[in-house]
Enzyme design. Sequence first.
Site, PDB file in Angstrom:
ATOM      1  N   HIS A 175       0.837  -1.197   0.000  1.00 44.76           N
ATOM      2  CA  HIS A 175       0.000   0.000   0.000  1.00 44.76           C
ATOM      3  C   HIS A 175       0.874   1.249   0.000  1.00 44.76           C
ATOM      4  O   HIS A 175       2.037   1.214   0.414  1.00 44.76           O
ATOM      5  CB  HIS A 175      -0.909   0.008   1.221  1.00 44.76           C
ATOM      6  CG  HIS A 175      -2.062  -0.952   1.118  1.00 44.76           C
ATOM      7  ND1 HIS A 175      -2.979  -0.915   0.084  1.00 44.76           N
ATOM      8  CD2 HIS A 175      -2.442  -1.976   1.929  1.00 44.76           C
ATOM      9  CE1 HIS A 175      -3.875  -1.872   0.260  1.00 44.76           C
ATOM     10  NE2 HIS A 175      -3.576  -2.535   1.357  1.00 44.76           N
ATOM     11  N   CYS A 184       0.246   2.057  -5.319  1.00 43.59           N
ATOM     12  CA  CYS A 184      -0.722   2.941  -5.959  1.00 43.59           C
ATOM     13  C   CYS A 184      -0.189   4.374  -6.022  1.00 43.59           C
ATOM     14  O   CYS A 184       0.533   4.820  -5.134  1.00 43.59           O
ATOM     15  CB  CYS A 184      -2.047   2.923  -5.210  1.00 43.59           C
ATOM     16  SG  CYS A 184      -2.968   1.385  -5.372  1.00 43.59           S
TER      17      CYS A 184
END
Length: 205
Positions: free
Chosen positions: A121, A180
């Site tokens: 993440h 991301c």
Amino acid sequence: MKTIKEIIKQTLIAIFFTSFTIVLFHLTCNSKVDLVLSLINKITIIEKKNIEKEIKFDQVKKRLLEYPEYGTIYATLKIKDLGLELPVYHGDTLDIIKYGVGHYSGSYFPGEGGSIVLAAHNSKEHFMRLPELKIGANISIETSYGTFNYQVTGTKIISDKDEASLPIQNNEEILMMYTCYPMTSYGYKTERYVVYSKLVGDKFE
């Protein structure tokens, strides 16, 4: 016969005591329930995620003799320039990468001489600071069968559909880490920030 005022008064008193009881429950019993559930969840995670046995490596064939169970930790990723030291799990599902770095099971393992794809993440505890890495920065992956050192060769922002920018090949050991993008927002993104590194040294146990 009770008057309307008395009925309203008793109703308000009943509502007050009911509300007070609910609040008191949440402040006492419910916190204990949450604590118990939290501990059970942690125990489940530990049983599911920890390494169960040592991994052995065949240096002649450049292959693991036995691969780690899916969802278990098999290595530690260290990025000194970012002050990061994170567990690496075999697998990269959303459930797995909540706890650390996920290793795409379709890619190679450290020491096997091919592409290694790691994901995490873009949170502060994980890969948020990847864009700070400079060309030449060092990255290491420590496993039970050896330590592998990589050097950053480049970075790239790609589409989440751009599989060609994360090529799986066996001609050279290349580490690709992605998260991301952009880093300043949360939730699902359509872009990925990728850091490319090449193997510059290894030490087998």
